[in-house]
Write a protein that holds these residues in place. Structure first.
Motif, short mmCIF file in Angstrom:
data_model
loop_
_atom_site.label_atom_id
_atom_site.label_comp_id
_atom_site.label_asym_id
_atom_site.label_seq_id
_atom_site.Cartn_x
_atom_site.Cartn_y
_atom_site.Cartn_z
N VAL A 64 -14.91 16.40 8.58
CA VAL A 64 -15.68 17.59 8.95
C VAL A 64 -16.90 17.18 9.76
CG1 VAL A 64 -14.85 18.99 7.02
CG2 VAL A 64 -16.88 17.56 6.73
N SER A 65 -17.22 15.90 9.71
CA SER A 65 -18.35 15.35 10.46
C SER A 65 -17.80 14.58 11.66
CB SER A 65 -19.14 14.40 9.55
OG SER A 65 -19.99 13.57 10.27
N ALA A 66 -18.56 14.50 12.72
CA ALA A 66 -18.13 13.79 13.93
C ALA A 66 -18.26 12.28 13.80
CB ALA A 66 -18.92 14.28 15.14
N VAL A 108 0.85 -1.19 0.00
CA VAL A 108 0.00 0.00 0.00
C VAL A 108 0.88 1.23 0.00
CG1 VAL A 108 -1.71 1.31 1.33
CG2 VAL A 108 -1.89 -1.17 1.17
N ARG A 109 0.48 2.23 -0.77
CA ARG A 109 1.19 3.50 -0.76
C ARG A 109 0.17 4.65 -0.81
NH1 ARG A 109 1.42 5.70 -5.94
NH2 ARG A 109 1.12 4.23 -7.62
N SER A 110 0.63 5.82 -0.45
CA SER A 110 -0.15 7.06 -0.56
C SER A 110 -1.47 7.02 0.20
CB SER A 110 -0.41 7.41 -2.03
OG SER A 110 0.79 7.45 -2.77
N SER A 111 -1.50 6.39 1.37
CA SER A 111 -2.75 6.35 2.12
C SER A 111 -2.93 7.64 2.91
CB SER A 111 -2.77 5.15 3.07
OG SER A 111 -1.83 5.31 4.10
N TYR A 112 -4.16 8.10 3.02
CA TYR A 112 -4.47 9.25 3.86
C TYR A 112 -5.97 9.38 4.08
CZ TYR A 112 -6.14 12.12 -0.06
OH TYR A 112 -6.86 12.60 -1.13
N MET A 113 -6.30 10.05 5.17
CA MET A 113 -7.68 10.41 5.48
C MET A 113 -7.72 11.93 5.65
SD MET A 113 -9.88 9.69 8.98
CE MET A 113 -10.45 8.04 8.59
N PRO A 143 -3.92 -10.64 4.99
CA PRO A 143 -4.35 -9.26 5.23
C PRO A 143 -3.15 -8.32 5.36
CG PRO A 143 -5.39 -10.78 6.77
CD PRO A 143 -4.35 -11.56 6.03
N LEU A 144 -3.37 -7.06 5.02
CA LEU A 144 -2.36 -6.02 5.19
C LEU A 144 -2.84 -5.05 6.25
CD1 LEU A 144 -1.41 -5.01 1.51
CD2 LEU A 144 -0.06 -6.38 3.10
N THR A 145 -1.95 -4.65 7.15
CA THR A 145 -2.26 -3.62 8.14
C THR A 145 -1.63 -2.32 7.66
OG1 THR A 145 -2.32 -5.25 9.90
CG2 THR A 145 -2.02 -2.95 10.56
N VAL A 146 -2.43 -1.27 7.66
CA VAL A 146 -2.00 0.02 7.12
C VAL A 146 -2.15 1.09 8.19
CG1 VAL A 146 -2.47 1.77 5.35
CG2 VAL A 146 -2.75 -0.66 4.80
N GLU A 147 -1.12 1.92 8.35
CA GLU A 147 -1.21 3.11 9.21
C GLU A 147 -1.53 4.27 8.28
OE1 GLU A 147 -1.02 3.21 12.57
OE2 GLU A 147 -0.86 1.03 12.49
N MET A 148 -2.72 4.83 8.41
CA MET A 148 -3.20 5.89 7.53
C MET A 148 -3.10 7.24 8.25
SD MET A 148 -6.95 6.17 5.70
CE MET A 148 -6.58 5.16 4.27
N PRO A 149 -2.29 8.17 7.73
CA PRO A 149 -2.18 9.48 8.37
C PRO A 149 -3.42 10.34 8.09
CG PRO A 149 -0.78 9.39 6.42
CD PRO A 149 -1.37 8.01 6.60
N VAL A 150 -3.77 11.16 9.08
CA VAL A 150 -4.88 12.10 8.92
C VAL A 150 -4.26 13.43 8.48
CG1 VAL A 150 -6.81 13.27 10.05
CG2 VAL A 150 -6.21 10.92 10.70
N LYS A 151 -4.71 13.90 7.33
CA LYS A 151 -4.22 15.16 6.74
C LYS A 151 -5.26 16.25 6.93
CE LYS A 151 -0.56 13.18 4.85
NZ LYS A 151 0.81 13.56 5.11
N SER A 152 -4.93 17.46 6.49
CA SER A 152 -5.90 18.56 6.60
C SER A 152 -7.13 18.23 5.75
CB SER A 152 -5.28 19.87 6.13
OG SER A 152 -5.14 19.88 4.72
N ALA A 153 -8.24 18.84 6.08
CA ALA A 153 -9.49 18.59 5.35
C ALA A 153 -9.38 18.98 3.88
CB ALA A 153 -10.64 19.33 6.02
#
Length: 159
Positions: A50-52, A41-46, A141-151
């Motif tokens: 804006v919603s809770a 996996v590459r280029s993962s992000y969230m 299965p693959l485990t991915v650490e997805m960084p949270v970026k600006s909205a």
């Protein structure tokens, strides 16, 4: 003399046909062209939600192997449910799987295929990471650490 030349040619042709058949049979049993999927996996992000209670996620699954696979599930400790969505002609549709082609990639991007994190357990903030587990039809299965970026994050990779 003619007869022995024909016999020699016939024997050579028969031997060549047998060798070709043997090679084809071996190829069908898992030769080097039938290598397993090699997933990463590459280029993962969230984008910061804006919603809770809901967020989107994007990533690229790369398959360097010679066998196709299929993404069949996504789970995360950050959400009660993670669903996969396909977007065609502006219409979003939930799907149960996505193909991951051999020697290819599956791209989740804004305006296209994407993940939806529903029933968030907490609202992820920029700079944090969330963990997801990707399940496949054939591969582990693959485990991915997805960084949270600006909205408003717009990656240089185009997704």
């Amino acid at each position: 003399m003619r007869r022995s030349t024909r016999s020699a040619r016939h024997a050579a042709t028969t031997a060549a046909a047998a060798a070709t058949a043997g090679t084809l049979a071996l190829a069908g049993c898992g030769g080097s062209g039938d290598a397993a999927a090699e997933l990463s996996v590459r280029s993962s992000y969230m984008p910061q939600p804006v919603s809770a209670d809901m967020a989107a996620g994007f990533l690229t699954i790369v398959n360097k192997g010679g066998t196709k696979d299929e993404l069949t599930s996504v789970t995360s400790d950050a959400a009660g449910d993670v669903t996969m969505h396909d977007t065609v002609g502006g219409a979003m549709e939930q799907v149960t799987s996505f193909p991951v082609p051999a020697h290819g990639q599956l791209v989740f991007k804004s305006g296209g295929n994407h993940l939806m994190f529903e029933k968030l357990k907490h609202r992820p903030a920029q700079g944090q990471t969330i963990t997801l587990k990707l399940g496949f039809a054939k591969s582990r299965p693959l485990t991915v650490e997805m960084p949270v970026k600006s909205a408003t994050y717009n990656p240089s990779t185009g997704h």
